[in-house]
Scaffold this motif. Structure first.
Motif, PDB file in Angstrom:
ATOM      1  N   GLY A 116     -13.968  -9.952  31.261  1.00 31.53           N
ATOM      2  CA  GLY A 116     -15.270  -9.515  31.757  1.00 31.53           C
ATOM      3  C   GLY A 116     -16.276 -10.655  31.811  1.00 31.53           C
ATOM      4  O   GLY A 116     -15.930 -11.836  31.759  1.00 31.53           O
ATOM      5  N   THR A 117     -17.531 -10.282  31.894  1.00 36.32           N
ATOM      6  CA  THR A 117     -18.636 -11.234  31.926  1.00 36.32           C
ATOM      7  C   THR A 117     -18.677 -11.993  30.602  1.00 36.32           C
ATOM      8  O   THR A 117     -18.523 -11.394  29.536  1.00 36.32           O
ATOM      9  N   LEU A 118     -18.907 -13.297  30.665  1.00 34.17           N
ATOM     10  CA  LEU A 118     -18.923 -14.142  29.473  1.00 34.17           C
ATOM     11  C   LEU A 118     -20.321 -14.674  29.197  1.00 34.17           C
ATOM     12  O   LEU A 118     -21.106 -14.896  30.113  1.00 34.17           O
ATOM     13  N   TYR A 119     -20.581 -14.906  27.908  1.00 33.04           N
ATOM     14  CA  TYR A 119     -21.837 -15.521  27.461  1.00 33.04           C
ATOM     15  C   TYR A 119     -21.492 -16.516  26.364  1.00 33.04           C
ATOM     16  O   TYR A 119     -20.775 -16.186  25.418  1.00 33.04           O
ATOM     17  N   VAL A 120     -22.006 -17.729  26.476  1.00 30.53           N
ATOM     18  CA  VAL A 120     -21.815 -18.760  25.459  1.00 30.53           C
ATOM     19  C   VAL A 120     -23.143 -18.973  24.751  1.00 30.53           C
ATOM     20  O   VAL A 120     -24.181 -19.145  25.400  1.00 30.53           O
ATOM     21  N   GLY A 121     -23.116 -18.960  23.418  1.00 28.55           N
ATOM     22  CA  GLY A 121     -24.340 -19.154  22.655  1.00 28.55           C
ATOM     23  C   GLY A 121     -24.111 -20.015  21.427  1.00 28.55           C
ATOM     24  O   GLY A 121     -22.973 -20.317  21.067  1.00 28.55           O
ATOM     25  N   VAL A 122     -25.205 -20.402  20.783  1.00 22.74           N
ATOM     26  CA  VAL A 122     -25.161 -21.172  19.546  1.00 22.74           C
ATOM     27  C   VAL A 122     -26.146 -20.537  18.568  1.00 22.74           C
ATOM     28  O   VAL A 122     -27.181 -20.007  18.973  1.00 22.74           O
ATOM     29  N   THR A 123     -25.811 -20.569  17.279  1.00 22.91           N
ATOM     30  CA  THR A 123     -26.669 -19.962  16.270  1.00 22.91           C
ATOM     31  C   THR A 123     -26.398 -20.589  14.907  1.00 22.91           C
ATOM     32  O   THR A 123     -25.306 -21.110  14.675  1.00 22.91           O
ATOM     33  N   SER A 124     -27.377 -20.511  14.029  1.00 23.41           N
ATOM     34  CA  SER A 124     -27.172 -20.939  12.642  1.00 23.41           C
ATOM     35  C   SER A 124     -26.858 -19.746  11.743  1.00 23.41           C
ATOM     36  O   SER A 124     -26.604 -19.921  10.559  1.00 23.41           O
ATOM     37  N   ASP A 125     -26.863 -18.544  12.310  1.00 24.42           N
ATOM     38  CA  ASP A 125     -26.577 -17.335  11.530  1.00 24.42           C
ATOM     39  C   ASP A 125     -25.795 -16.372  12.417  1.00 24.42           C
ATOM     40  O   ASP A 125     -26.378 -15.525  13.100  1.00 24.42           O
ATOM     41  N   LEU A 126     -24.478 -16.522  12.423  1.00 26.44           N
ATOM     42  CA  LEU A 126     -23.633 -15.755  13.342  1.00 26.44           C
ATOM     43  C   LEU A 126     -23.756 -14.242  13.137  1.00 26.44           C
ATOM     44  O   LEU A 126     -23.874 -13.492  14.095  1.00 26.44           O
ATOM     45  N   LEU A 127     -23.762 -13.798  11.890  1.00 21.73           N
ATOM     46  CA  LEU A 127     -23.821 -12.352  11.643  1.00 21.73           C
ATOM     47  C   LEU A 127     -25.134 -11.751  12.143  1.00 21.73           C
ATOM     48  O   LEU A 127     -25.144 -10.685  12.766  1.00 21.73           O
TER      49      LEU A 127
ATOM     50  N   GLY B 173     -29.037  -4.939  21.096  1.00 20.60           N
ATOM     51  CA  GLY B 173     -29.875  -5.163  22.264  1.00 20.60           C
ATOM     52  C   GLY B 173     -31.225  -5.770  21.983  1.00 20.60           C
ATOM     53  O   GLY B 173     -32.084  -5.785  22.855  1.00 20.60           O
ATOM     54  N   THR B 174     -31.431  -6.297  20.762  1.00 16.17           N
ATOM     55  CA  THR B 174     -32.747  -6.837  20.437  1.00 16.17           C
ATOM     56  C   THR B 174     -32.968  -8.236  21.002  1.00 16.17           C
ATOM     57  O   THR B 174     -34.096  -8.713  21.011  1.00 16.17           O
ATOM     58  N   THR B 175     -31.898  -8.890  21.471  1.00 17.24           N
ATOM     59  CA  THR B 175     -32.065 -10.205  22.090  1.00 17.24           C
ATOM     60  C   THR B 175     -32.533 -10.068  23.529  1.00 17.24           C
ATOM     61  O   THR B 175     -33.061 -11.016  24.096  1.00 17.24           O
ATOM     62  N   GLY B 176     -32.325  -8.893  24.115  1.00 19.97           N
ATOM     63  CA  GLY B 176     -32.724  -8.675  25.502  1.00 19.97           C
ATOM     64  C   GLY B 176     -31.965  -9.576  26.440  1.00 19.97           C
ATOM     65  O   GLY B 176     -30.904 -10.083  26.117  1.00 19.97           O
ATOM     66  N   GLY B 177     -32.501  -9.789  27.617  1.00 16.66           N
ATOM     67  CA  GLY B 177     -31.940 -10.732  28.571  1.00 16.66           C
ATOM     68  C   GLY B 177     -30.546 -10.414  29.066  1.00 16.66           C
ATOM     69  O   GLY B 177     -30.159  -9.256  29.216  1.00 16.66           O
ATOM     70  N   PHE B 178     -29.807 -11.482  29.305  1.00 18.45           N
ATOM     71  CA  PHE B 178     -28.500 -11.416  29.948  1.00 18.45           C
ATOM     72  C   PHE B 178     -27.512 -10.510  29.215  1.00 18.45           C
ATOM     73  O   PHE B 178     -26.878  -9.653  29.823  1.00 18.45           O
ATOM     74  N   THR B 179     -27.357 -10.715  27.903  1.00 11.58           N
ATOM     75  CA  THR B 179     -26.341  -9.956  27.172  1.00 11.58           C
ATOM     76  C   THR B 179     -26.650  -8.465  27.148  1.00 11.58           C
ATOM     77  O   THR B 179     -25.737  -7.643  27.188  1.00 11.58           O
ATOM     78  N   LYS B 180     -27.904  -8.112  27.102  1.00  8.30           N
ATOM     79  CA  LYS B 180     -28.283  -6.699  27.134  1.00  8.30           C
ATOM     80  C   LYS B 180     -28.063  -6.120  28.530  1.00  8.30           C
ATOM     81  O   LYS B 180     -27.486  -5.045  28.679  1.00  8.30           O
ATOM     82  N   ALA B 181     -28.489  -6.845  29.552  1.00 13.01           N
ATOM     83  CA  ALA B 181     -28.390  -6.358  30.926  1.00 13.01           C
ATOM     84  C   ALA B 181     -26.942  -6.150  31.360  1.00 13.01           C
ATOM     85  O   ALA B 181     -26.639  -5.207  32.097  1.00 13.01           O
ATOM     86  N   TYR B 182     -26.043  -7.028  30.904  1.00 13.56           N
ATOM     87  CA  TYR B 182     -24.646  -6.967  31.344  1.00 13.56           C
ATOM     88  C   TYR B 182     -23.701  -6.443  30.275  1.00 13.56           C
ATOM     89  O   TYR B 182     -22.485  -6.538  30.433  1.00 13.56           O
ATOM     90  N   HIS B 183     -24.235  -5.887  29.192  1.00 15.36           N
ATOM     91  CA  HIS B 183     -23.433  -5.285  28.114  1.00 15.36           C
ATOM     92  C   HIS B 183     -22.378  -6.254  27.577  1.00 15.36           C
ATOM     93  O   HIS B 183     -21.216  -5.907  27.415  1.00 15.36           O
TER      94      HIS B 183
END
Length: 101
Positions: free
Chosen positions: A16-27, A36-46
């Motif tokens: 499916g649709t892919l998203y690449v991200g970076v974080t210091s706190d994965l959980l 859905g609190t990040t909004g944007g792309f990941t919320k719009a495309y599930h």
């Protein structure tokens, strides 16, 4: 889990649709994406299934890898996912998250 830098790939489903991200706190970031609190792309495309992640010792290395992966062609990202996760299982379940319906 320690707060260490991670690069991660989320998917809306197998191939499916892919998203690449970076974080210091994965959980924390997974929780944000899944609720859905990040909004944007990941919320719009599930895009909520964790299908790949890599841990780093420092944030500059993680950011460099994120930029590298974002520049990759889709088929290279798919091959990377399938090398470590051929079934595209939701790896977040291993961290205690509920399966996505």
């Amino acid at each position: 889990m320690e707060r260490l830098p991670f690069v991660y790939i989320l998917s809306s489903g197998r191939h499916g649709t892919l998203y690449v991200g970076v974080t210091s706190d994965l959980l924390k970031r997974l929780h944000q994406h899944r609720n859905g609190t990040t909004g944007g792309f990941t919320k719009a495309y599930h895009v909520h299934r964790l299908v790949h992640f890599e841990q780093f010792d420092d944030m500059p290395a993680a950011i460099a890898r994120e930029k590298q992966l974002k520049a990759w062609r889709r088929d290279w990202k798919v091959a990377l996912i399938e090398r470590g996760n051929p079934e595209w299982a939701d790896l977040a379940i291993g961290f205690g998250f509920e399966p996505i319906r």
